[in-house]
Enzyme design. Structure first.
Site, PDB file in Angstrom:
ATOM      1  N   GLU A 145       0.820  -1.207   0.000  1.00  9.04           N
ATOM      2  CA  GLU A 145       0.000   0.000   0.000  1.00  9.04           C
ATOM      3  C   GLU A 145       0.853   1.256   0.000  1.00  9.04           C
ATOM      4  OE1 GLU A 145      -3.827  -1.628   2.471  1.00  9.04           O
ATOM      5  OE2 GLU A 145      -2.163  -0.821   3.589  1.00  9.04           O
ATOM      6  N   CYS A 199       0.869  -2.340  16.404  1.00  6.48           N
ATOM      7  CA  CYS A 199       0.819  -2.041  14.969  1.00  6.48           C
ATOM      8  C   CYS A 199       0.141  -3.156  14.183  1.00  6.48           C
ATOM      9  CB  CYS A 199       2.245  -1.827  14.459  1.00  6.48           C
ATOM     10  SG  CYS A 199       2.321  -1.467  12.696  1.00  6.48           S
ATOM     11  N   GLY A 228       6.601  -2.020   6.980  1.00  3.80           N
ATOM     12  CA  GLY A 228       7.996  -2.446   6.926  1.00  3.80           C
ATOM     13  C   GLY A 228       8.924  -1.586   7.760  1.00  3.80           C
ATOM     14  N   GLU A 229      10.113  -2.147   8.038  1.00  4.40           N
ATOM     15  CA  GLU A 229      11.146  -1.403   8.755  1.00  4.40           C
ATOM     16  C   GLU A 229      12.240  -1.061   7.740  1.00  4.40           C
ATOM     17  OE1 GLU A 229      11.957   0.199  11.541  1.00  4.40           O
ATOM     18  OE2 GLU A 229      13.918   0.422  10.602  1.00  4.40           O
ATOM     19  N   SER A 262      11.565   6.781   8.791  1.00  2.00           N
ATOM     20  CA  SER A 262      11.202   6.463  10.168  1.00  2.00           C
ATOM     21  C   SER A 262      11.659   5.054  10.532  1.00  2.00           C
ATOM     22  CB  SER A 262       9.675   6.566  10.316  1.00  2.00           C
ATOM     23  OG  SER A 262       9.280   6.197  11.611  1.00  2.00           O
ATOM     24  N   SER A 305      10.808   6.004  16.162  1.00  2.00           N
ATOM     25  CA  SER A 305       9.603   5.575  16.877  1.00  2.00           C
ATOM     26  C   SER A 305      10.010   5.195  18.295  1.00  2.00           C
ATOM     27  CB  SER A 305       8.973   4.378  16.168  1.00  2.00           C
ATOM     28  OG  SER A 305       8.560   4.753  14.884  1.00  2.00           O
ATOM     29  N   HIS A 311       8.156   6.048  21.488  1.00  2.00           N
ATOM     30  CA  HIS A 311       6.886   5.576  22.066  1.00  2.00           C
ATOM     31  C   HIS A 311       6.894   5.266  23.559  1.00  2.00           C
ATOM     32  CE1 HIS A 311       5.722   5.618  17.976  1.00  2.00           C
ATOM     33  NE2 HIS A 311       5.933   4.378  17.658  1.00  2.00           N
ATOM     34  N   ASN A 319      -4.205   5.051  16.675  1.00  2.00           N
ATOM     35  CA  ASN A 319      -5.334   4.561  15.884  1.00  2.00           C
ATOM     36  C   ASN A 319      -5.610   3.133  16.306  1.00  2.00           C
ATOM     37  OD1 ASN A 319      -5.559   6.890  14.179  1.00  2.00           O
ATOM     38  ND2 ASN A 319      -3.640   6.214  13.255  1.00  2.00           N
TER      39      ASN A 319
HETATM   40  N1  SAH Z   1       9.044   0.687  10.885  1.00  2.00           N
HETATM   41  C1  SAH Z   1       9.098   2.105  10.896  1.00  2.00           C
HETATM   42  C2  SAH Z   1       8.095   2.795   9.989  1.00  2.00           C
HETATM   43  C3  SAH Z   1       6.679   2.268   9.936  1.00  2.00           C
HETATM   44  S1  SAH Z   1       5.501   2.730  11.149  1.00  2.00           S
HETATM   45  C4  SAH Z   1       8.990   2.620  12.309  1.00  2.00           C
HETATM   46  O1  SAH Z   1       8.781   1.820  13.211  1.00  2.00           O
HETATM   47  O2  SAH Z   1       9.169   3.826  12.532  1.00  2.00           O
HETATM   48  C5  SAH Z   1       5.249   4.449  11.094  1.00  2.00           C
HETATM   49  C6  SAH Z   1       4.838   5.010  12.447  1.00  2.00           C
HETATM   50  O3  SAH Z   1       3.474   4.671  12.785  1.00  2.00           O
HETATM   51  C7  SAH Z   1       5.685   4.482  13.579  1.00  2.00           C
HETATM   52  O4  SAH Z   1       6.016   5.503  14.465  1.00  2.00           O
HETATM   53  C8  SAH Z   1       4.759   3.490  14.210  1.00  2.00           C
HETATM   54  O5  SAH Z   1       5.156   3.180  15.515  1.00  2.00           O
HETATM   55  C9  SAH Z   1       3.436   4.213  14.120  1.00  2.00           C
HETATM   56  N2  SAH Z   1       2.250   3.375  14.346  1.00  2.00           N
HETATM   57  C10 SAH Z   1       2.171   2.044  14.250  1.00  2.00           C
HETATM   58  N3  SAH Z   1       0.924   1.629  14.553  1.00  2.00           N
HETATM   59  C11 SAH Z   1       0.196   2.725  14.853  1.00  2.00           C
HETATM   60  C12 SAH Z   1      -1.149   2.950  15.216  1.00  2.00           C
HETATM   61  N4  SAH Z   1      -2.014   1.942  15.321  1.00  2.00           N
HETATM   62  N5  SAH Z   1      -1.547   4.230  15.435  1.00  2.00           N
HETATM   63  C13 SAH Z   1      -0.681   5.250  15.266  1.00  2.00           C
HETATM   64  N6  SAH Z   1       0.596   5.094  14.921  1.00  2.00           N
HETATM   65  C14 SAH Z   1       1.047   3.854  14.708  1.00  2.00           C
END
Ligand code: SAH
Length: 345
Positions: A90, A117, A157-158, A189, A212, A214, A288
Site C-alpha cells: 500500500e 501495529c 515495513g522497517e 522512520s 519511533s 513511544h 489509531n
Molecule cells: N518501521 C518504521 C516505519 C513504519 S511505522 C517505524 O517503526 O518507525 C510508522 C509510524 O506509525 C511508527 O512511528 C509506528 O510506531 C506508528 N504506528 C504504528 N501503529 C500505529 C497505530 N495503530 N496508530 C498510530 N501510529 C502507529
C-alpha cells in the site's frame, strides 16, 4: 532481471561502461525515465541499437497493478498495489498546505513485531527492491495527477531492515537527474535499529530521521517494542546523538499515546529528562485503534497535559493531526487487505 528503477545513476553508468558503451547513455536513459516519464525502452529514440538491446536484455519496467484506490474526505488517497509476484502493498498520499506527501511501503510484512501495529501482523515475506519503492511514487503520481513533493518512508515495513535497497531508492528520489525531491523533503522512520542509524548518519544525506520511541523507559518500551530488548533506550539515544553530530539535522521523536500505558504526566516528565538538550522534536501521535491490538487511544485531556509538560520543560513538540482515518490509511492501519476481516477486495 532487474527493474530499470532499481539502478542509481552510477549503477547505470557502470553498466554501460562494463558493456563497452559510452557512459553518457546513462544520462539519456535517466532523462527518458524521470524527465519524460517514458515507460518503454523502444521509445528512447536517441539511443543506439546496441544500448537498446543491452537494456531490453537486462532490465524490465516493473508494473505495479493498482488493485484498489480509496479516497478519504480529507483528500488522503490510499493505493493498493499488486507486485509482480502477487504480494500486495500500500501507498498513501496526503495533501498538506506545503505540498503532497507519499507514504511508502518498504517490505511485504514486517519482522519488528511492535505490539500496537497492524502492519506487523504478517511476518516479513520479503524486502521490496529499490525499484518497487520508486514505482510506488511514479505510479501514484500518475493516478493522483498532482506533483508529489515530499516522501515519507513510514508505510509497512522497517526501512533499516532493508538498508541497501533503501539507500538506492533514496538516491534516486533525491538525484536531480531522477525524481529530484530535496533531501529535506524526505523522512525515514525507524523503530530503532541502532547500527543502521549510525550507518545512515555516515551517509551524510540531509534526510530527516524519525525515531519511533513511544516510551520513556525500557520497562514500558520492552512491553510494546521487541526491538528494545536488542537496542535499549540508552543505546538508541546514543545513536541519535551520533546522528545529530554528523548531520546537524533535527531528529523527530515519534511518541504514540497509548491509554494507561505511557500517557501520564510522570511519563512526560521522564521523556523530557531523556531528551533534554538534544536537538529533537517530539511528535505526539494519537493512537489509531486496530482490531489486532488491545491498546486504546489516550484521552484528549491527557494528551494535552502531556504536551504541556513537554512544553514547560522546553521540549519542542506537536500533537500530530491524523489523516485518512476513515479509509484505514492512518498510521498503523496499513496492512495487506487479504488478512483484513471484512475486506472488500
Ligand atoms: N518501521 C518504521 C516505519 C513504519 S511505522 C517505524 O517503526 O518507525 C510508522 C509510524 O506509525 C511508527 O512511528 C509506528 O510506531 C506508528 N504506528 C504504528 N501503529 C500505529 C497505530 N495503530 N496508530 C498510530 N501510529 C502507529
Amino acid at each position: 532481471m532487474k527493474s530499470i528503477y532499481d539502478l542509481t545513476f552510477t549503477d547505470l553508468e557502470n553498466f554501460f561502461l562494463t558493456n563497452s558503451e559510452k557512459k553518457y547513455r546513462a544520462r539519456q536513459v535517466f532523462d527518458w525515465l524521470y524527465k519524460k516519464n517514458i515507460e518503454s525502452f523502444e521509445l528512447m529514440s536517441n539511443l543506439n541499437d546496441s544500448s537498446l538491446t543491452l537494456l531490453t536484455n537486462n532490465f524490465y519496467f516493473p508494473r505495479l497493478k493498482k488493485v484498489k484506490q480509496l479516497a478519504s474526505f480529507d483528500g488522503t488517497v490510499k493505493y493498493l498495489y499488486q507486485l509482480a509476484d502477487g504480494n500486495l502493498i500500500e501507498s498513501v498520499i496526503m495533501r498538506h498546505n506545503y505540498g503532497n506527501s507519499i507514504c511508502i511501503t518498504t517490505q511485504v510484512g514486517c519482522n519488528m513485531g511492535c505490539k500496537f501495529c497492524a502492519s506487523g501482523v504478517i511476518k516479513k515475506v520479503r524486502n521490496l527492491t529499490a525499484g518497487e519503492m520508486l514505482s510506488q511514487i511514479i505510479e501514484s503520481q500518475k493516478y493522483f495527477k498532482d506533483r508529489i513533493s515530499h516522501v515519507i518512508v513510514m508505510g509497512i515495513g522497517e526501512p533499516f531492515d532493508n538498508y541497501d535497497n533503501l539507500i538506492s531508492f533514496l538516491t534516486n528520489v533525491n538525484d536531480y537527474r531522477a525524481l529530484e525531491i530535496g533531501a529535506r523533503h524526505i523522512t525515514v522512520s525507524t523503530c530503532g535499529i541502532v547500527p543502521k542509524i549510525k550507518e545512515f548518519a555516515d551517509e551524510k544525506l540531509q534526510i530527516n530521521l524519525a525515531i519511533s520511541l513511544h516510551a520513556p523507559t525500557d520497562e514500558i518500551r520492552n512491553k510494546i517494542m521487541p526491538i528494545n530488548k536488542k537496542y535499549p533506550i540508552s543505546e538508541l539515544i546514543e545513536a541519535i546523538k551520533y546522528y545529530l553530530s554528523k548531520t546537524n539535522r533535527r531528529v523527530t521523536i515519534e511518541y504514540l499515546m497509548l491509554k494507561d500505558l505511557n500517557d501520564q504526566k510522570q511519563h512526560a516528565q521522564k521523556l523530557a529528562e531523556l531528551l533534554k538538550g538534544l536537538n529533537v522534536y517530539v511528535n505526539l501521535i494519537p493512537y489509531n485503534e486496530v482490531y489486532e491490538a488491545p491498546y486504546k487511544r489516550s484521552d484528549e485531556t491527557l494528551m494535552n497535559e502531556f504536551f504541556q509538560v513537554l512544553k514547560q520543560n522546553k521540549i519542542n513538540a506537536t500533537l500530530r493531526k491524523e489523516q485518512g482515518h476513515d479509509i484505514d490509511a492512518a498510521c498503523g492501519q496499513l496492512r495487506s487487505q487479504v488478512i483484513k476481516k471484512g475486506a472488500t477486495f
